[in-house]
Scaffold this motif. Structure first.
Motif, PDB file in Angstrom:
ATOM      1  N   THR A  11      -8.147  17.131  -9.191  1.00 17.84           N
ATOM      2  CA  THR A  11      -8.793  17.317  -8.664  1.00 17.84           C
ATOM      3  C   THR A  11      -8.978  16.466  -7.670  1.00 17.84           C
ATOM      4  O   THR A  11      -8.076  16.035  -6.622  1.00 17.84           O
ATOM      5  CB  THR A  11     -10.191  16.600  -9.238  1.00 17.84           C
ATOM      6  OG1 THR A  11     -10.833  15.746  -9.481  1.00 17.84           O
ATOM      7  CG2 THR A  11     -11.123  17.783 -10.381  1.00 17.84           C
ATOM      8  N   GLY A  12      -9.446  17.319  -6.144  1.00 12.16           N
ATOM      9  CA  GLY A  12      -9.939  16.587  -5.298  1.00 12.16           C
ATOM     10  C   GLY A  12      -8.624  16.760  -4.456  1.00 12.16           C
ATOM     11  O   GLY A  12      -8.081  17.781  -4.254  1.00 12.16           O
ATOM     12  N   PRO A  13      -8.297  15.619  -3.089  1.00 13.95           N
ATOM     13  CA  PRO A  13      -6.999  16.086  -2.404  1.00 13.95           C
ATOM     14  C   PRO A  13      -5.894  15.795  -2.921  1.00 13.95           C
ATOM     15  O   PRO A  13      -5.049  16.577  -2.186  1.00 13.95           O
ATOM     16  CB  PRO A  13      -7.621  14.700  -0.707  1.00 13.95           C
ATOM     17  CG  PRO A  13      -7.960  14.012  -1.908  1.00 13.95           C
ATOM     18  CD  PRO A  13      -9.216  14.162  -2.907  1.00 13.95           C
ATOM     19  N   PRO A  23      15.469   5.919  -8.821  1.00  9.71           N
ATOM     20  CA  PRO A  23      16.360   6.612  -8.825  1.00  9.71           C
ATOM     21  C   PRO A  23      15.547   8.196  -9.476  1.00  9.71           C
ATOM     22  O   PRO A  23      16.225   9.232  -9.311  1.00  9.71           O
ATOM     23  CB  PRO A  23      17.346   6.551  -9.987  1.00  9.71           C
ATOM     24  CG  PRO A  23      17.441   5.158  -9.616  1.00  9.71           C
ATOM     25  CD  PRO A  23      16.052   3.891  -9.506  1.00  9.71           C
ATOM     26  N   GLY A  24      14.946   8.225 -10.392  1.00 11.04           N
ATOM     27  CA  GLY A  24      14.205   9.316 -11.014  1.00 11.04           C
ATOM     28  C   GLY A  24      13.035   9.405 -10.421  1.00 11.04           C
ATOM     29  O   GLY A  24      12.136  10.731 -10.695  1.00 11.04           O
ATOM     30  N   THR A  25      12.385   8.926  -9.387  1.00 11.50           N
ATOM     31  CA  THR A  25      10.631   8.931  -8.583  1.00 11.50           C
ATOM     32  C   THR A  25      10.418   8.636  -7.530  1.00 11.50           C
ATOM     33  O   THR A  25      11.122   7.534  -7.177  1.00 11.50           O
ATOM     34  CB  THR A  25       9.770   7.988  -9.881  1.00 11.50           C
ATOM     35  OG1 THR A  25      10.221   8.160 -11.553  1.00 11.50           O
ATOM     36  CG2 THR A  25       8.401   8.625  -9.568  1.00 11.50           C
ATOM     37  N   LEU A  26       9.836   9.852  -7.022  1.00  9.30           N
ATOM     38  CA  LEU A  26       9.627   9.856  -5.522  1.00  9.30           C
ATOM     39  C   LEU A  26       7.990   9.104  -5.706  1.00  9.30           C
ATOM     40  O   LEU A  26       7.247  10.867  -5.782  1.00  9.30           O
ATOM     41  CB  LEU A  26       9.569  10.881  -4.480  1.00  9.30           C
ATOM     42  CG  LEU A  26       9.684  10.455  -3.128  1.00  9.30           C
ATOM     43  CD1 LEU A  26      10.189   9.131  -2.609  1.00  9.30           C
ATOM     44  CD2 LEU A  26      10.011  12.143  -2.377  1.00  9.30           C
ATOM     45  N   ARG A  27       7.171   8.175  -5.516  1.00  6.12           N
ATOM     46  CA  ARG A  27       6.185   7.906  -5.333  1.00  6.12           C
ATOM     47  C   ARG A  27       5.601   7.965  -3.794  1.00  6.12           C
ATOM     48  O   ARG A  27       5.974   7.693  -2.676  1.00  6.12           O
ATOM     49  CB  ARG A  27       5.818   6.635  -5.920  1.00  6.12           C
ATOM     50  CG  ARG A  27       6.214   6.399  -7.477  1.00  6.12           C
ATOM     51  CD  ARG A  27       6.249   4.922  -8.017  1.00  6.12           C
ATOM     52  NE  ARG A  27       6.727   4.147  -7.826  1.00  6.12           N
ATOM     53  CZ  ARG A  27       7.997   4.068  -7.731  1.00  6.12           C
ATOM     54  NH1 ARG A  27       8.232   5.330  -8.624  1.00  6.12           N
ATOM     55  NH2 ARG A  27       9.303   3.376  -8.013  1.00  6.12           N
ATOM     56  N   PHE A  28       4.069   8.458  -3.504  1.00  4.84           N
ATOM     57  CA  PHE A  28       3.659   8.990  -2.558  1.00  4.84           C
ATOM     58  C   PHE A  28       2.440   9.076  -2.496  1.00  4.84           C
ATOM     59  O   PHE A  28       1.747   8.985  -3.341  1.00  4.84           O
ATOM     60  CB  PHE A  28       4.165  10.230  -1.606  1.00  4.84           C
ATOM     61  CG  PHE A  28       3.805  11.322  -2.327  1.00  4.84           C
ATOM     62  CD1 PHE A  28       3.685  12.419  -1.960  1.00  4.84           C
ATOM     63  CD2 PHE A  28       5.340  11.931  -3.533  1.00  4.84           C
ATOM     64  CE1 PHE A  28       2.748  13.589  -3.291  1.00  4.84           C
ATOM     65  CE2 PHE A  28       4.226  12.781  -4.384  1.00  4.84           C
ATOM     66  CZ  PHE A  28       3.800  13.896  -3.494  1.00  4.84           C
ATOM     67  N   SER A  29       1.467   9.743  -1.409  1.00  3.93           N
ATOM     68  CA  SER A  29       0.216   9.365  -1.607  1.00  3.93           C
ATOM     69  C   SER A  29      -0.645  10.799  -0.414  1.00  3.93           C
ATOM     70  O   SER A  29       0.581  11.323   0.397  1.00  3.93           O
ATOM     71  CB  SER A  29      -0.786   8.811  -1.248  1.00  3.93           C
ATOM     72  OG  SER A  29      -0.563   7.455   0.159  1.00  3.93           O
ATOM     73  N   VAL A  30      -1.877  11.129  -0.575  1.00  4.45           N
ATOM     74  CA  VAL A  30      -2.348  12.185   0.188  1.00  4.45           C
ATOM     75  C   VAL A  30      -2.293  11.620   2.034  1.00  4.45           C
ATOM     76  O   VAL A  30      -1.885  12.101   2.485  1.00  4.45           O
ATOM     77  CB  VAL A  30      -3.628  12.467   0.160  1.00  4.45           C
ATOM     78  CG1 VAL A  30      -4.398  13.128   0.794  1.00  4.45           C
ATOM     79  CG2 VAL A  30      -3.915  12.977  -1.449  1.00  4.45           C
ATOM     80  N   ASP A  31      -2.390  10.447   2.017  1.00  2.00           N
ATOM     81  CA  ASP A  31      -1.907   9.217   3.356  1.00  2.00           C
ATOM     82  C   ASP A  31      -0.478   9.449   3.625  1.00  2.00           C
ATOM     83  O   ASP A  31      -0.371   9.281   4.513  1.00  2.00           O
ATOM     84  CB  ASP A  31      -3.103   7.847   3.060  1.00  2.00           C
ATOM     85  CG  ASP A  31      -4.175   8.343   3.233  1.00  2.00           C
ATOM     86  OD1 ASP A  31      -5.080   9.584   3.115  1.00  2.00           O
ATOM     87  OD2 ASP A  31      -5.079   7.703   2.254  1.00  2.00           O
ATOM     88  N   PRO A  74      -4.207  19.761  -3.115  1.00  2.00           N
ATOM     89  CA  PRO A  74      -3.421  20.310  -2.210  1.00  2.00           C
ATOM     90  C   PRO A  74      -2.427  18.956  -1.992  1.00  2.00           C
ATOM     91  O   PRO A  74      -0.838  20.440  -1.844  1.00  2.00           O
ATOM     92  CB  PRO A  74      -4.117  20.568  -0.821  1.00  2.00           C
ATOM     93  CG  PRO A  74      -5.612  19.561  -1.475  1.00  2.00           C
ATOM     94  CD  PRO A  74      -5.104  19.459  -3.105  1.00  2.00           C
ATOM     95  N   ALA A  75      -1.693  18.919  -2.065  1.00  2.00           N
ATOM     96  CA  ALA A  75      -0.686  17.894  -1.766  1.00  2.00           C
ATOM     97  C   ALA A  75       0.015  17.959  -3.028  1.00  2.00           C
ATOM     98  O   ALA A  75       1.774  18.312  -2.724  1.00  2.00           O
ATOM     99  CB  ALA A  75      -1.101  15.825  -1.732  1.00  2.00           C
ATOM    100  N   LEU A  76      -0.370  18.614  -4.150  1.00  2.00           N
ATOM    101  CA  LEU A  76       0.818  18.433  -5.332  1.00  2.00           C
ATOM    102  C   LEU A  76       1.446  20.109  -5.234  1.00  2.00           C
ATOM    103  O   LEU A  76       1.821  20.378  -5.512  1.00  2.00           O
ATOM    104  CB  LEU A  76       0.471  18.228  -6.566  1.00  2.00           C
ATOM    105  CG  LEU A  76       0.504  16.397  -6.839  1.00  2.00           C
ATOM    106  CD1 LEU A  76      -0.785  16.509  -8.258  1.00  2.00           C
ATOM    107  CD2 LEU A  76       0.886  15.575  -7.253  1.00  2.00           C
ATOM    108  N   GLU A  77       0.236  20.739  -5.016  1.00  2.00           N
ATOM    109  CA  GLU A  77       0.018  22.230  -4.627  1.00  2.00           C
ATOM    110  C   GLU A  77       1.081  22.666  -3.828  1.00  2.00           C
ATOM    111  O   GLU A  77       2.612  23.810  -3.493  1.00  2.00           O
ATOM    112  CB  GLU A  77      -0.899  23.003  -4.104  1.00  2.00           C
ATOM    113  CG  GLU A  77      -1.552  23.268  -5.571  1.00  2.00           C
ATOM    114  CD  GLU A  77      -3.240  23.834  -5.971  1.00  2.00           C
ATOM    115  OE1 GLU A  77      -3.251  24.082  -6.665  1.00  2.00           O
ATOM    116  OE2 GLU A  77      -3.148  23.487  -4.070  1.00  2.00           O
ATOM    117  N   ARG A  78       1.735  21.532  -2.548  1.00  2.00           N
ATOM    118  CA  ARG A  78       2.477  22.090  -1.465  1.00  2.00           C
ATOM    119  C   ARG A  78       3.907  21.639  -1.893  1.00  2.00           C
ATOM    120  O   ARG A  78       4.284  22.588  -2.315  1.00  2.00           O
ATOM    121  CB  ARG A  78       2.049  21.130  -0.125  1.00  2.00           C
ATOM    122  CG  ARG A  78       2.965  21.183   0.763  1.00  2.00           C
ATOM    123  CD  ARG A  78       2.583  19.984   2.072  1.00  2.00           C
ATOM    124  NE  ARG A  78       2.531  18.758   1.254  1.00  2.00           N
ATOM    125  CZ  ARG A  78       3.974  17.788   1.493  1.00  2.00           C
ATOM    126  NH1 ARG A  78       4.881  18.793   2.096  1.00  2.00           N
ATOM    127  NH2 ARG A  78       3.653  16.598   0.494  1.00  2.00           N
TER     128      ARG A  78
END
Length: 114
Positions: free
Chosen positions: A12-14, A85-93, A17-21
């Protein structure tokens, strides 16, 4: 966890769309990708191998390219992100630019199709 579509329906929330993109970019690059699971995560699969998974955690969003070699090769471009090596962490911001998502996924697709 279920398939990618089922998983995203529950975000839910913002963050959704960030994941759907990212999933949308993956589907453009690999229209033949199937939904399934890899390492217990909802994932898009190509030839039965994990192409990508994107998940929401309590502290961040994460992109998993199912390879420990891709992100280290792009380390200079990942300076603004927390990654392993196996994960890229990010945020909506602090989203991952489409061009970088494409490079990651194109590199993973090339490895799968070797």
């Amino acid at each position: 966890m279920g398939t990618v579509t089922e998983y995203l329906e529950n975000v839910t929330g913002p963050n959704r769309p960030a994941l759907e993109r990212i999933v949308g970019i993956a589907r453009e690059l690999a229209p033949d990708a199937e939904e399934g699971t890899s390492y217990g995560m909802p994932a898009l699969l190509v030839d039965g191998k994990g192409l990508v998974s994107v998940l929401e955690t309590k502290k961040h969003l994460a992109l998993y390219p199912f390879s420990g070699q891709i992100l280290p090769e792009m380390s200079e471009e990942l300076g603004g992100y927390s990654w392993s090596p196996g994960t890229l962490r990010f945020s909506v911001d602090n989203p991952v630019p489409d061009s970088l998502v494409r490079r990651i996924l194109e590199t993973r697709l090339a490895a799968i199709r070797k």
